[in-house]
Design a protein around this motif. Structure first.
Motif, PDB file in Angstrom:
ATOM      1  N   ALA A 197       0.731  -1.282  -0.047  1.00  0.00           N
ATOM      2  CA  ALA A 197      -0.224   0.013   0.097  1.00  0.00           C
ATOM      3  C   ALA A 197       1.013   1.226  -0.049  1.00  0.00           C
ATOM      4  CB  ALA A 197      -0.844   0.034   1.151  1.00  0.00           C
ATOM      5  N   SER A 198       1.900   1.245   0.760  1.00  0.00           N
ATOM      6  CA  SER A 198       2.943   2.257   0.764  1.00  0.00           C
ATOM      7  C   SER A 198       3.432   2.724  -0.661  1.00  0.00           C
ATOM      8  CB  SER A 198       4.095   2.045   1.834  1.00  0.00           C
ATOM      9  OG  SER A 198       4.761   3.297   1.679  1.00  0.00           O
ATOM     10  N   ARG A 199       3.538   1.586  -1.349  1.00  0.00           N
ATOM     11  CA  ARG A 199       4.386   1.603  -2.689  1.00  0.00           C
ATOM     12  C   ARG A 199       3.309   2.338  -3.449  1.00  0.00           C
ATOM     13  NH1 ARG A 199       7.247  -3.726  -1.941  1.00  0.00           N
ATOM     14  NH2 ARG A 199       9.203  -3.279  -2.128  1.00  0.00           N
ATOM     15  N   ALA A 200       2.073   1.811  -3.478  1.00  0.00           N
ATOM     16  CA  ALA A 200       1.041   2.315  -4.496  1.00  0.00           C
ATOM     17  C   ALA A 200       0.609   3.860  -4.101  1.00  0.00           C
ATOM     18  CB  ALA A 200      -0.268   1.388  -4.151  1.00  0.00           C
ATOM     19  N   LEU A 201       0.628   4.188  -2.675  1.00  0.00           N
ATOM     20  CA  LEU A 201       0.291   5.646  -2.422  1.00  0.00           C
ATOM     21  C   LEU A 201       1.371   6.694  -2.690  1.00  0.00           C
ATOM     22  CD1 LEU A 201      -1.318   4.758   0.897  1.00  0.00           C
ATOM     23  CD2 LEU A 201      -2.473   5.733  -0.961  1.00  0.00           C
TER      24      LEU A 201
END
Length: 645
Positions: free
Chosen positions: A261-265
């Motif tokens: 999720a951190s990568r996607a955000l």
């Protein structure tokens, strides 16, 4: 006549009074529920205050009621089940009434939910355990969640279990998966369930919406992008409260989902992405591919013009490498290189001394027939008998390196599988499953220290005894005395918990109890697996996850044993003279890189370079390394030919 009229008027008054008294009544229900408020009502009564005697199974109570406009209303809640009698004393006589108070209905699970005396508590569908009634409280459970309701008032409490609840028992207690029992409310223990248990918990949380904060594993059921700063703070605090260590591996998918999720955000909400990354770094920094994730985060921050913030991730990555097991990914290509080099050397020795060997074997029947005609004499003519001592040593060392490397690769793969599988993938050794597993390991100073650390909160006396003989820095620091702390610092002056215990500063993970790292756990298990292998080498070799095909492993093991015996026998054979033609010598030496200088060590390097070049050629990476090895080899051959002149 007057007396007659007086008697007549008195009789008429009494008659009218009786008629009026016949209309007086108490209005009561036939049945009532204990704890429920009911209304006691009187009608057609005279004005005034009158005593009301209430006889209940638990005692007698006298009240006073006041009638207004000929009636009264009185609220009353029966306390105990049984028959209740009311006696209202009036000037005209006593009015009586009675009703039956029923005990509270037993809580009942229905398809709609939990039916309680105060109403229905709606519940999601699923296999609910219970209800368990304990005094005024009732408990039901499903999966990781236990609900607590009160019999007398609305409202519900939530308790999160560290493992799926199988049954509820008086106490109240819960029988958890794994056949262990915990009191309700549950102590703050690490999560011991599986990914499917979290999926079921997520559905319950969505339906019931319990108040926060939650245990850390409950946050894994939510969308990481939707977690607030308060959620992340509560997540980290609960991890610490349940004895999780940043130095140990986290293999559950909840942590990986936060990293994804951190990568996607990063492209849409950089601050949320960084909050997730900082939470992972602070509390669960070791998970699959975590070093690459933190390196990417540092690069993202540098691209955003925040080099100081990126520096924290860069420096933390360096510390994390010291906690992880050694990097052995180059071991497999090294094994193939050693194997090809060994085959090349043995081929060289076979071809180089073949003419002399065939000449000597002619008298005893030839190369193959000699094994049947004169087997003992044939063993004296093995091709290693013609090799020099240096060549014999070199061939044996290559075989030993190949065997040791194959064993190390198998042991390493087995230990890494164990580290990323239950019960060691939870970031803590203080789960019940981890403690039970540690007790099954062979007793070594390392395993005793690990078990002592795991048992320290619940069995400190046993833990101190297990830590007594340990020499690892974390175990020495846990002892707490001056000499042990000083020795721990001498052995590991860079470890944050040791420095914190001595007041010498902290690492980025703050002050915490000394404990083992993933590398310490890896080294302890590597020693255990090596001991198991030495107890039964054949069975241990077959169990190792080596890159060899399953069916080939027994034959490879037998081949290694045979070749080892063959080389040892070669050392016992006196070297046989072998007169070789210069043309044959040159031809064979041109074939095998490094062969003119095997005894000098340079030849071995060329042989290994050629073996690696052949490996890269077979993998489709081009022939350039192999060509370089042969170019250097041909240069050495030409140099040796020119040297005598």
């Amino acid at each position: 006549m007057g007396a007659f009229l007086a008697r007549a008027s008195l009789g008429l008054g009494l008659f009218l009074t009786g008629l009026w008294a016949l209309g007086q009544s108490l209005s009561l229900p036939e049945r009532a529920q204990v704890g429920e408020t009911l209304v006691l009502e009187g009608r057609d009564l005279p004005q005034g205050r009158f005593p009301l005697r209430l006889e209940a199974p638990d005692g007698v109570e006298t009240l006073e009621v006041e009638t207004r406009e000929g009636s009264f209303r009185l609220e009353y809640a029966p306390r105990v089940p049984g028959e209740h009698r009311l006696r209202l004393s009036l000037p005209s006589g006593v009015l009586e009434g009675r009703f039956l108070a029923l005990g509270p209905a037993a809580p009942e699970l229905t398809p709609e939910g939990l039916r309680l005396p105060w109403g229905l508590l709606p519940l999601p569908e699923g296999p609910w355990a219970g209800p368990l009634v304990q005094g005024e409280r009732v408990y039901v459970a499903q999966g990781l969640l236990v609900l607590e309701a009160h019999l007398g008032q609305e409202g519900v409490g939530f308790h999160f279990a560290p493992a799926p609840v199988l049954a509820l028992r008086p106490g109240p207690e819960a029988l958890l998966q794994g056949d262990w029992t915990l009191p309700i409310p549950f102590p703050p223990l690490p999560f011991e369930g599986e990914a499917e248990d979290l999926e079921a918990l997520g559905r319950l949380l969505k339906a019931l919406a319990p108040p926060k904060p939650w245990p850390y594993f409950a946050y894994w059921t939510q969308d990481p992008a939707a977690l607030t700063p308060q959620d992340l703070e509560a997540y980290g605090q609960d991890l610490r409260a349940r004895h999780h260590r940043p130095e140990l591996l986290f293999g559950l998918p909840g942590v990986t989902r936060m990293a994804e999720a951190s990568r996607a955000l990063r492209a849409t909400d950089g601050e949320s992405a960084l909050r997730l990354a900082e939470t992972l770094l602070r509390h669960t920094p070791l998970f699959p591919d975590s070093l690459a994730f933190f390196r990417e985060t540092a690069e993202f921050l540098e691209a955003q013009g925040q080099p100081a913030r990126a520096l924290r991730f860069r420096e933390a990555e360096k510390a994390l490498r010291t906690w992880l097991p050694p990097e052995l990914s180059p071991l497999i290509p090294a094994l193939w290189t050693l194997g090809l080099a060994y085959l090349g050397l043995m081929l060289y020795l076979f071809l180089f001394y073949l003419p002399g060997q065939l000449r000597d074997l002619r008298a005893i029947g030839g190369y193959l027939l000699g094994f049947f005609r004169h087997p003992l004499l044939r063993l004296r003519h093995l091709h290693l008998a013609y090799a020099s001592l240096g060549e014999r040593v070199l061939a044996f060392l290559l075989l030993l390196a190949l065997g040791a490397g194959l064993l190390l690769q198998g042991l390493d793969a087995r230990v890494r599988e164990t580290l990323l599988a239950p019960p060691l993938d939870r970031g803590t050794l203080r789960t019940q499953a981890a403690q039970d597993w540690l007790r099954t390991l062979p007793e070594t100073p390392e395993t005793r220290a690990l078990l002592g650390y795991a048992l320290l909160p619940q069995a400190p006396r046993e833990a101190r005894g297990l830590l007594e003989e340990a020499t690892w820095p974390f175990a020495l620091a846990l002892k707490g005395d001056e000499a042990s702390l000083a020795e721990a610092y001498r052995r590991a002056p860079w470890e944050g918990p040791v420095r914190g215990a001595l007041g010498l500063g902290q690492d980025p993970w703050g002050l915490r109890e000394p404990g083992p790292s993933a590398r310490a756990l890896y080294l302890a298990l590597l020693r255990v697996e090596l001991g198991r292998f030495l107890e039964d080498p054949l069975r241990g070799f077959l169990r190792l996850p080596t890159p060899l095909p399953e069916g080939a492993r027994p034959w490879v093991f037998l081949a290694l044993v045979f070749l080892t015996l063959y080389h040892l026998l070669g050392f016992l054979l006196p070297r046989r003279p072998a007169s070789l033609s210069p043309t044959w010598v040159l031809l064979v030496r041109l074939l095998v890189p490094g062969s003119p200088a095997f005894s000098a060590g340079v030849g071995l390097l060329l042989l290994l370079l050629a073996a690696y070049g052949l490996l890269t050629l077979l993998e489709g990476q081009g022939p350039w390394v192999l060509l370089l090895a042969y170019a250097l080899h041909l240069f050495g051959v030409v140099w040796n030919l020119r040297k005598p002149a």
